[in-house]
Enzyme design. Structure first.
Site, short mmCIF file in Angstrom:
data_model
loop_
_atom_site.label_atom_id
_atom_site.label_comp_id
_atom_site.label_asym_id
_atom_site.label_seq_id
_atom_site.Cartn_x
_atom_site.Cartn_y
_atom_site.Cartn_z
N GLY A 49 -1.08 -10.15 -2.42
CA GLY A 49 -0.73 -8.58 -3.22
C GLY A 49 -1.95 -7.68 -3.41
O GLY A 49 -1.88 -6.63 -3.50
N GLU A 50 -2.99 -8.36 -3.16
CA GLU A 50 -4.26 -7.45 -3.20
C GLU A 50 -4.47 -6.57 -1.89
O GLU A 50 -4.43 -7.13 -1.03
CB GLU A 50 -5.59 -8.34 -3.39
CG GLU A 50 -6.87 -7.69 -3.85
CD GLU A 50 -7.96 -8.67 -3.79
OE1 GLU A 50 -9.09 -8.27 -3.03
OE2 GLU A 50 -8.00 -9.90 -4.16
#
Length: 134
Positions: A49-50
């Site tokens: 998700g980063e």
């Protein structure tokens, strides 16, 4: 697990980045449109998700896709850099469409506007953007 694979491949450093590029290159991406090629690669692990990790994965994908994607890759994007922009746009569109926290979904017009002049200074073909959006 698919989460661990995604975290490892998206990690910084020459070893992980090299592994990521070899991993993506192992997929048969010839003559696939960019959105199907992304789906094929990302179907094998969970994308972290980063944003920086997503960027590393999409950059490696775009480089391999543009170099080995055949005629469709060249018709979707003018360069590996433009393919990176388009690949990232596909991920963002998917997030917009499938995240319950996003209340106002992007329209096709907004998608086109968001990607205007990002194909090495030109617009992506409308049929390409429509195919991706639909």
């Amino acid at each position: 697990s698919d989460v661990a694979v995604g975290e490892l491949l998206a990690s910084p450093g020459p070893l992980c980045e090299g592994a990521l590029r070899h991993y993506v290159a192992a997929f048969e991406l010839d003559d696939l449109p960019i959105e199907r090629a992304i789906r094929k690669v990302l179907g094998s692990f969970r994308l972290p998700g980063e944003a920086q990790k997503i960027g590393r994965v999409m950059e490696a994908f775009a480089d391999v896709f543009f170099a080995h994607g055949g005629a469709l890759a060249a018709s979707d994007a003018r360069s590996a850099g433009a393919a990176f922009v388009l690949a990232f746009a596909v991920v963002m569109l998917n997030t917009d469409a499938h995240n319950a926290n996003v209340k106002e979904k992007m329209t096709f017009g907004q998608f086109v506007e968001n990607n205007a002049n990002l194909n090495d200074g030109a617009n992506f073909e409308e049929r390409t953007l429509r195919r991706i959006f639909d």
